[in-house]
Scaffold this active site. Structure first.
Site, mmCIF file in Angstrom:
data_model
loop_
_atom_site.group_PDB
_atom_site.id
_atom_site.type_symbol
_atom_site.label_atom_id
_atom_site.label_comp_id
_atom_site.label_asym_id
_atom_site.label_seq_id
_atom_site.Cartn_x
_atom_site.Cartn_y
_atom_site.Cartn_z
ATOM 1 N N SER A 99 21.531 29.710 47.584
ATOM 2 C CA SER A 99 22.817 30.334 47.904
ATOM 3 C C SER A 99 23.613 29.422 48.839
ATOM 4 O O SER A 99 23.874 28.276 48.504
ATOM 5 C CB SER A 99 22.580 31.722 48.494
ATOM 6 O OG SER A 99 23.749 32.500 48.495
ATOM 7 N N ASP A 233 22.232 37.905 38.554
ATOM 8 C CA ASP A 233 22.770 37.663 39.900
ATOM 9 C C ASP A 233 24.115 38.373 40.059
ATOM 10 O O ASP A 233 25.053 38.123 39.311
ATOM 11 C CB ASP A 233 22.948 36.158 40.113
ATOM 12 C CG ASP A 233 23.207 35.782 41.562
ATOM 13 O OD1 ASP A 233 23.738 36.620 42.313
ATOM 14 O OD2 ASP A 233 22.870 34.648 41.932
ATOM 15 N N HIS A 261 19.766 37.499 42.521
ATOM 16 C CA HIS A 261 20.208 36.386 43.360
ATOM 17 C C HIS A 261 19.053 35.678 44.054
ATOM 18 O O HIS A 261 19.244 34.613 44.622
ATOM 19 C CB HIS A 261 21.188 36.915 44.411
ATOM 20 C CG HIS A 261 21.875 35.846 45.202
ATOM 21 N ND1 HIS A 261 22.628 34.854 44.613
ATOM 22 C CD2 HIS A 261 21.918 35.606 46.547
ATOM 23 C CE1 HIS A 261 23.114 34.049 45.554
ATOM 24 N NE2 HIS A 261 22.693 34.473 46.726
#
Length: 327
Positions: A99, A233, A261
């Site tokens: 991320s 996600d 995610h």
């Protein structure tokens, strides 16, 4: 229950940096996402440590690291990682970033190619503008005070319990809610809230992500690159994986079904297998200043035709077994 390795501390520029170090062999630097910490890697860190030396820090402003009023830009985080590695007497690493940590990993490789052997990006930021409205809301002016009220003891306990119950019941759209509940709980610390707000304001506004690597992706021609995404996600859409396939045709791109995610937490065994396979099948990047000059002078335009001809497809997984990448 997975037990995280012992947390260690190093002082860098007068600020405490927390990290875990485990294993032996080539070094992996694991970088977590915004509002998370090294615990995000708990399901995979011991498996990876069977083959590698694994360093998993808490980024500045997160976890057990210091939370000063400081530089929370991507460049600032990349500098901090370079300096932490210097303190630990580590010269070269394969960087694995999740991320926001994927954005830091890309920035680290851009600033310090001589220290970067490979890149593994896990649902990374910086590859397209789209991002969850929840992330965008953190950058709004009233976030700090509203979240302060929402994390008062009674309210916080009720809300976190409700989020975890929704996750346990597998209600639609709740795949990553358990992780979000942990992030929400961490916002009871006003210093953590302030740090996260500064981090996100540097890379996101109300319209979405504002920092991108797309104009420099062609430089990854000289850097082994793997991208792993969860098909479901809801924080950063998996369609960005197709952006990678277009921007960096030599990359190994895998989209894991039945994963959100946090693919390293949803399917840790598959994640470790993909990382091991990628490292075993690639040679560490060798920094060449003349080659970098050549790439910069040519720019991305002259490589479009060759990129299209040699593009690797995005590899979806069927069940838990990956099809071999081709290209």
């Amino acid at each position: 229950m997975t037990v995280s390795p012992r947390v260690r501390f190093a002082d860098v520029h007068g600020h405490r940096r927390a990290y875990v170090k485990i294993g032996s062999g080539p070094v992996l630097l694991l970088l977590h996402g915004v509002a998370c910490d090294h615990h995000t890697w708990d399901p995979v860190i011991r498996q990876l440590a069977r083959d590698y030396t694994v360093i998993a820090p808490d980024l500045l402003g997160h976890g057990q690291s210091a939370k000063p009023r400081a530089d929370y830009s991507l460049g600032g985080f990349a500098n901090g990682m370079r300096d932490l590695l210097s303190v630990l007497e580590i010269d070269r690493v394969t960087v694995v970033g999740h991320s926001f940590g994927g954005g830091v990993a890309m920035q680290f490789a851009y600033q310090y190619p001589e220290s970067t052997e490979r890149l593994v990006l896990v649902a990374p930021g910086g590859l397209g503008p789209e991002v969850s409205p929840v992330i965008r809301s953190v950058t709004t002016p009233g976030f700090h005070h509203v979240m302060g009220a929402l994390t008062l003891p009674g309210i916080r306990h009720v809300n976190t319990a409700a989020l975890r119950l929704a996750h346990a019941c597998r209600l639609p759209g709740t795949r990553d809610i358990d992780e979000i509940a942990s992030i929400y709980d961490s916002f009871k610390d006003s210093h953590q809230r302030a740090a996260v707000r500064h981090v996100l304001r540097a890379v996101v506004d109300w319209h979405g992500q504002i920092v991108t690597m797309t104009d420099r992706a062609y430089l990854t021609e000289e850097m082994p690159l793997a991208v792993i995404w969860g098909a479901d996600d809801q924080v950063i859409p998996a369609q960005h994986a197709h952006n990678v396939a277009a921007l960096a045709p030599g990359a190994d791109v895998t989209v894991i079904p039945d994963s959100g995610h946090f693919p390293h937490r949803d399917h840790p065994g598959e994640f470790v297998r993909l990382v091991r396979r990628f490292i075993a099948s690639t040679e560490p990047s060798s920094y060449d200043q003349e080659r970098l000059r050549e790439l910069l002078r040519d720019g991305p335009g002259r490589r479009i035709h060759r990129a299209r001809a040699g593009r690797r497809p995005v590899t979806p997984l069927t069940g838990r077994k990956a099809r071999p990448l081709t290209g």
